[in-house]
Design an enzyme around this catalytic site. Structure first.
Site, PDB file in Angstrom:
ATOM      1  CD  GLU A 182      -0.110  37.733  -2.701  1.00  0.00           C
ATOM      2  OE1 GLU A 182      -1.457  38.635  -2.843  1.00  0.00           O
ATOM      3  OE2 GLU A 182       0.246  36.754  -2.508  1.00  0.00           O
TER       4      GLU A 182
ATOM      5  CE  LYS B 213       0.910  33.805   0.062  1.00  0.00           C
ATOM      6  NZ  LYS B 213       0.325  33.893  -1.804  1.00  0.00           N
TER       7      LYS B 213
ATOM      8  CE  LYS C 195      -2.187  28.057  -1.927  1.00  0.00           C
ATOM      9  NZ  LYS C 195      -3.227  28.350  -3.307  1.00  0.00           N
TER      10      LYS C 195
ATOM     11  NE  ARG D 138      -3.795  -0.068  -0.923  1.00  0.00           N
ATOM     12  CZ  ARG D 138      -3.263   0.378  -2.553  1.00  0.00           C
ATOM     13  NH1 ARG D 138      -3.352   1.459  -2.474  1.00  0.00           N
ATOM     14  NH2 ARG D 138      -4.364  -0.311  -2.706  1.00  0.00           N
TER      15      ARG D 138
END
Length: 233
Positions: free
Chosen positions: A150, A121, A89, A54
């Site tokens: 940003e 950011k 992410k 697995r």
């Protein structure tokens, strides 16, 4: 069908469990494979094969899905100057594997962590009080790292250019805004487009003239390959 990625990681799973397991890849890492194709042959003690099954399939399935989606993005912008970047992410604990899969799909790794580039950011700018103040504080740390800012508006782009930052992130801008940002920058800073980038929109974004296009979807919205381990009599 798609790009197979993670064969070496799957092999490592079995090597760690039991050195007696033999793992023979039947295709090359990064190769395009078809439905129901056999990608590797294994032999060894049944207990070890079943114990590692697995984990090996999970790595192979996720990494192949990421590599395949990345490959489709890269193909979509072929002929433009834009490079496809990943983001942070990633699945917790699996960043190295996720980003390795992006690279094997033809994309470029962008910011492994908080230590290899400073990305200022919107939240940083808001907490610092202004874009110039956020940049000032970042530079005051004397880290020597490249700074990316940003930009939510074209005025932000102008401010970042005046501050001579190395890279500007165009956040959720329209195509027209991106084209204007490219004209404003005129090569003085690298431009990265980001925000809800899809396979349907990425070509038009690339044609605005930006240098990079980043997409979290490469790693957070991927469809895993469905692989199985079968016993041959």
């Amino acid at each position: 069908e798609g790009i197979i990625a993670g064969l070496d990681i799957a092999q490592a799973v079995f090597r760690i469990l039991d050195p007696r397991v033999q793992f023979e890849p039947l295709c090359a890492e990064g190769e395009w494979v078809r439905n129901r194709q056999v990608v590797a042959m294994l032999s060894g003690p049944a207990r070890s094969l079943l114990t590692g099954e697995r984990a090996a399939l999970n790595f192979l399935g996720r990494m192949s899905g990421i590599a395949t989606l990345t490959h489709r993005f890269v193909e979509a912008v072929s002929g433009t100057r834009a490079a496809i970047l990943d983001t942070r992410k990633t699945a917790p604990g699996l960043r190295a594997a996720d980003k390795l899969a992006v690279a094997r799909g033809g994309g470029q790794n962008h910011r492994i962590g908080l230590y290899d580039m400073i990305l200022i950011k919107d939240n940083h700018i808001d907490f610092a009080g202004s874009l110039p103040e956020a940049v000032r504080r970042a530079r005051a740390a004397h880290s020597g790292l490249e700074i990316e800012v940003e930009a939510r508006t074209l005025d932000d782009v102008r401010a970042a250019l005046e501050l001579r930052v190395e890279r500007i992130l165009l956040d959720n801008m329209t195509l027209d805004q991106m084209r204007q940002a490219v004209e404003l920058a005129a090569g003085r800073a690298k431009l990265e487009a980001s925000g809800n980038v899809t396979l349907e929109t990425v070509r038009a974004i690339a044609e605005t003239g930006v240098d990079f296009i980043s997409s979290g979807a490469l790693t957070h919205s991927v469809r895993n390959f469905d692989l199985s381990l079968d016993y041959l009599k």
